[in-house]
Every structure is written in C-alpha cells, then in structure tokens.
Design a protein around this motif. Structure first.
Motif, PDB file in Angstrom:
ATOM      1  N   GLU A 164       8.179  -5.560   9.351  1.00  0.00           N
ATOM      2  CA  GLU A 164       9.229  -6.486   8.879  1.00  0.00           C
ATOM      3  C   GLU A 164       8.770  -7.591   8.329  1.00  0.00           C
ATOM      4  N   TYR A 165       8.226  -8.239   8.991  1.00  0.00           N
ATOM      5  CA  TYR A 165       7.150  -9.598   8.373  1.00  0.00           C
ATOM      6  C   TYR A 165       6.429  -9.256   6.919  1.00  0.00           C
ATOM      7  N   SER A 194       6.754  -6.775   4.934  1.00  0.00           N
ATOM      8  CA  SER A 194       7.795  -6.363   3.957  1.00  0.00           C
ATOM      9  C   SER A 194       8.326  -7.536   3.294  1.00  0.00           C
ATOM     10  N   GLU A 195       8.776  -8.516   4.196  1.00  0.00           N
ATOM     11  CA  GLU A 195       9.267  -9.625   3.415  1.00  0.00           C
ATOM     12  C   GLU A 195       8.469 -10.769   2.755  1.00  0.00           C
ATOM     13  N   LYS A 249       7.385  -9.712  -0.781  1.00  0.00           N
ATOM     14  CA  LYS A 249       8.189 -10.064  -2.066  1.00  0.00           C
ATOM     15  C   LYS A 249       7.870 -11.666  -2.236  1.00  0.00           C
ATOM     16  N   LYS A 250       7.718 -12.491  -1.118  1.00  0.00           N
ATOM     17  CA  LYS A 250       7.587 -13.699  -1.500  1.00  0.00           C
ATOM     18  C   LYS A 250       6.217 -14.162  -2.248  1.00  0.00           C
TER      19      LYS A 250
END
Length: 506
Positions: free
Chosen positions: A37-38, A40-41, A44-45
């Motif tokens: 999850e990290y 994936s986030e 984008k950043k």
C-alpha cells in the motif's frame, strides 16, 4: 560569491544537506499501512514531486527488512526523445562517490597495505601537502576518511567534455576549476570539516599503493564484486550510452560534467546497482549481493560508527543521522553535482533502506520529500522543519508565466503569508540567481540578487553575487560598487578583492 552546485555536503553538509528542506505535506504521522500500500501511494507522490520541482527524472529504491520492495524509474532521462528512466539508466551520485571510495580504502586496510592511523604522507610520492604551521604527520588516513584532517577544499565543480582534465596532482595543487589547492588549515584531529580534497588524497593513495588507476582498482575490487557492473568511475562510451541527461533548475539540458576528483564526485551508477550498495551497507547477510566477502562486517561497523572528533555525525565515509523522537540511527550520504542529486540512508538495526537518484538541479527537493515521507512511514515520526519545501520552484514557474517582477511580488507575498510552509533563505535565493546566470537570464539574475540584498543587507556574500551579475551584464560601475560593499562587510572575501582589482584595472 559564486555558489556553484558542487559535489559536497553544503553548509550543513551534503550528507545532511539532503535533510534540510522537506515538505509539510508529510509531517502528519501516517496510519500504519502495508509495504504494498505504501509503495502504491508513494508512486503517485514521486511523479507529482517531479512536476512540482521541475525535475525531469528520478529513480528510487526501498528496502524493507532486508528485501527490496521498490526499484523503479520515474519521468524522463531525455525529454526531447521521450527516453524514460528505468533500472539501468545512469546517474552521477556526487559525494556518495566518497562512501563507495571509502570501501576501496578499507579493503586495502584489511589487506594490511594501508594503516588507518598512519600519516597519509607515508603513502605519497607523486604529491605532498604544502608546508604549514601544522604537523603533516597528523593527517592520517582515518582523519581523511572522516573529514577531521583539518584540510581545505570543500567540494569540486566539474569539467565539461571539451576540457582537458588535469592530473590528480594538478588538481590537488589547485588546477581544479575554482576551489583552490588542498592544504592544512587547522589542527588535524580537533574538528570535523568536510573536505572533498581529502578524498582526492585518498584517491591518490589508492593509486600509489596498488599501482593501478583508481577507477580500475575500484571496478575490479569493489564495484564488480558487489554486482555493480553498470557503475563506474570511468565515464566511457558504455556509461554515456546508458546515462540520463543532466538538467538545471529549469529542467533544461546542461553539459555533461567530468571529474578528475573521481573519489570525491565521479561515480556513475544505476538504481539497480545503487540498491546493491545500499544492501551491502546494511551489514547483514541478504543473498542479493554478488560477493559478501568484500569487507568484514566489523569493518562496515567501524565505517558506520562515529569517528573521533566528528561530533557523532560522521564515520569513515558514511554520514550518521540520529532521527529525533525515535531510537533510529540511519547511515549513508547525500550527493550533489550540477544537474544531479542523490541520497542514501539505511537503518542497520531494522534492515531498511532508502536510495534515490535524480537528474535535475532541483532534484534534492524531490528526494527530500520522498525521504521525509519514508521516514514517517517507517518510524512514525515527523522530521518537522526538515520537511519544508523550498520556494525556488514557485519563483521559476512565476517567472515563466508572468515575468520577474511578478515572481518577486509572489515571493514577498508568500514570505508574508506562508512563512511556515516554505523555506526562505539567503542561500536558496543565491543559488537561484546563479541558476539564472548560468542560463544566460542575466537581467532576471540581477533582480533576484537585488532581492537577496534587500532581504539580507548585512551579508557580504549577497553583494558579491550582485556584483558578479552586474559584471556579466557589462555594468562595471555597479559591479565595483557592490564588490566594495561586499568587502566592507566581509574583509576576508578574497574573491571580491580579486574581482575588484580586475574591474579597476580594465
């Protein structure tokens, strides 16, 4: 005074220069999330940060509990030809070259060919430190590695491909594109003072001891055994063919830089190779490195432990970063050359690591955001003011859209209303002014330097920079006026004195 982006740790050190200006957006503690999850986030950043800070491309690797959970390229190596960054795209890593070079020195120490506490002079025949009031025998190998040898020469600007590079001996004697010779300027062993020049001495020592070229020795004894076969201190056709272009703070392509000071600044690597070095720096068996026997674990522990007189901030080639509000101590280095920025940190206690390389003049802003975000995820702590964004990209975009006057008005408004959200400093404005000057935007550079004079009227450096811009613009009268003001505020400004003599003799 000219503030080139040079491989070095800047005024607070490149190793920590990397953590001076970060993003408030990552200050709030993140909720616990899985590594998938990290990643994936974060994906984008990173893309958003590249756009925000006008950096064409980057590559990032994360290690979690001894395993690589992310190894990816972002953006472009060559915008014009739509060449994207991938795992094999090459980047210069600036002063992280020193950390890798330190492995070469310590391997010779393990083999009994160099002694850490022996004077550097014991190994030198081709060049010698100039005589001074200090005892040259106190300049030991250990002190060179830990920046406690009391030497001059912080960092190096690069040479263009059309230049004839000086020899190591010539570079040490001052033929190095600006920063001067390497000499003793304080009592060795008493204080930490960063010296890229000290690592050029180590480069020469490796050549003297082995009878090989530094780059050849490092390739055979360190890089290849680590599996870093697409990395090199020699910039040949193979390295160039896989390399990203380098870019200034505007995202514009700038000439490729070369270095005689290879140990201090010259290593070219890929994210696939860089993460192997990060894994080796963890000092734990992991199965991913081609050869685990290059250095003993006890040697790596020594390199990543505080050295005498280094104030707990530096070992032998590694910076040491104690994270506030946690028990974590991360080791690694930061790197910056014109158009390149890189960062490495590993947590040997947990087997975690962060490695990032970028190809833009504002690349440090990107990796700072990413690092701050990663620390927050791994440790559950904020890096606070170390996470504030730099104001420079906003100025660049404002100049592009509305011109220099509007950009300066925007700066003043942001400082008045958003002073806690952005990093405002004399150095940031000065560096931005030189970015403009290097891009032949002389009128805009003058206005930025004038703003810096307005903001920091008691600094001799800001008048020196404005004087240089006026000199480039052909306005010698105002150049002389500002150099005189600079010297009155800073009598030790030798650059200003020399420029003033030059102007008055024209």
């Amino acid at each position: 005074m000219k503030n080139k982006i040079i491989n070095c740790l800047s005024k607070f050190v490149c190793l920590v220069m990397a953590t001076m200006i970060f993003d408030h957006s990552v200050n709030a503690q993140l909720k616990p999330i899985s590594s998938d999850e990290y990643v994936s986030e974060l994906d984008k950043k990173v893309s958003a940060w590249l756009d925000e800070f006008i950096v064409p491309g980057a590559a990032l690797a994360l290690i979690d509990n001894g395993k690589i959970i992310l190894q990816k390229g972002y953006g472009y190596a060559d915008i014009k030809n739509k060449v994207t960054v991938n795992g094999k795209t090459g980047f210069n890593i600036g002063s992280i070259s020193k950390t890798v070079a330190a492995w070469g020195v310590l391997k010779l120490v393990e083999e009994g060919k160099i002694e850490l506490d022996s004077p550097a002079e014991n190994y030198l025949t081709r060049w010698h430190l100039p005589e001074s009031e200090y005892d040259v025998n106190k300049v030991t190998v250990r002190r060179l590695l830990s920046h406690t040898a009391g030497l001059s020469l912080h960092g190096y600007p690069g040479w263009s491909p059309s230049d004839t590079l000086p020899t190591i001996e010539q570079s040490l004697s001052g033929k190095n594109n600006g920063p001067g010779d390497v000499r003793m300027i304080m009592e060795p062993g008493t204080k930490w003072k960063y010296s890229g020049g000290g690592y050029t001495i180590l480069q020469l020592i490796i050549e003297e001891v082995t009878g090989q070229k530094f780059a050849d020795y490092m390739q055979a004894e360190i890089l290849n055994p680590l599996g870093m076969t697409n990395s090199s201190y020699t910039i040949d056709d193979k390295i160039l063919s896989a390399s990203s272009l380098e870019h200034n703070g505007y995202g514009e392509v700038i000439p490729f830089e070369l270095f005689t000071a290879e140990a201090a600044a010259g290593l070219h690597t890929t994210i696939e190779d860089f993460v192997l070095f990060a894994m080796a720096s963890l000092n734990v068996p992991n199965g991913l490195v081609a050869d685990q026997s290059i250095l003993e674990q006890s040697t790596i522990k020594l390199m990543t432990s505080p050295a005498p007189a280094a104030n707990g901030r530096y070992g032998l080639g590694y910076g040491i970063d104690s994270i506030q509000n946690s028990q974590a101590v991360l080791v690694g280095h930061g790197g910056a050359n014109t158009g390149w920025h890189a960062y490495l940190r590993v947590n040997q206690q947990t087997g975690d690591g962060f490695a990032m390389i970028t190809n833009g003049g504002s690349g440090h802003n990107v990796y700072r955001q990413a690092y701050c975000d990663w620390v927050n995820w791994k440790l559950g702590v904020s890096l606070g003011n170390r996470c504030i964004k730099t104001i420079t990209p906003l100025l660049i975009n404002a100049i592009r859209r509305e011109g220099i006057d509007a950009a300066i008005a925007r700066y003043k408004k942001m400082k008045e209303t958003k002073s806690e959200d952005y990093f405002f400093s004399e150095g940031a404005l000065n560096n931005f002014g030189y970015e403009l000057l290097r891009s032949n935007k002389v009128k805009e550079a003058i206005e930025i330097f004038k703003l810096n004079v307005e903001e920091y009227p008691e600094s001799g450096n800001v008048y020196d920079s404005l004087g240089e811009a006026y000199m480039v613009d052909g306005n010698n009268e105002l150049a002389i006026k500002n150099y005189e003001k600079s010297i009155s505020l800073d009598p030790e400004n030798t650059n200003g004195v020399e420029m003033l003599k030059k102007l008055k003799n024209q």
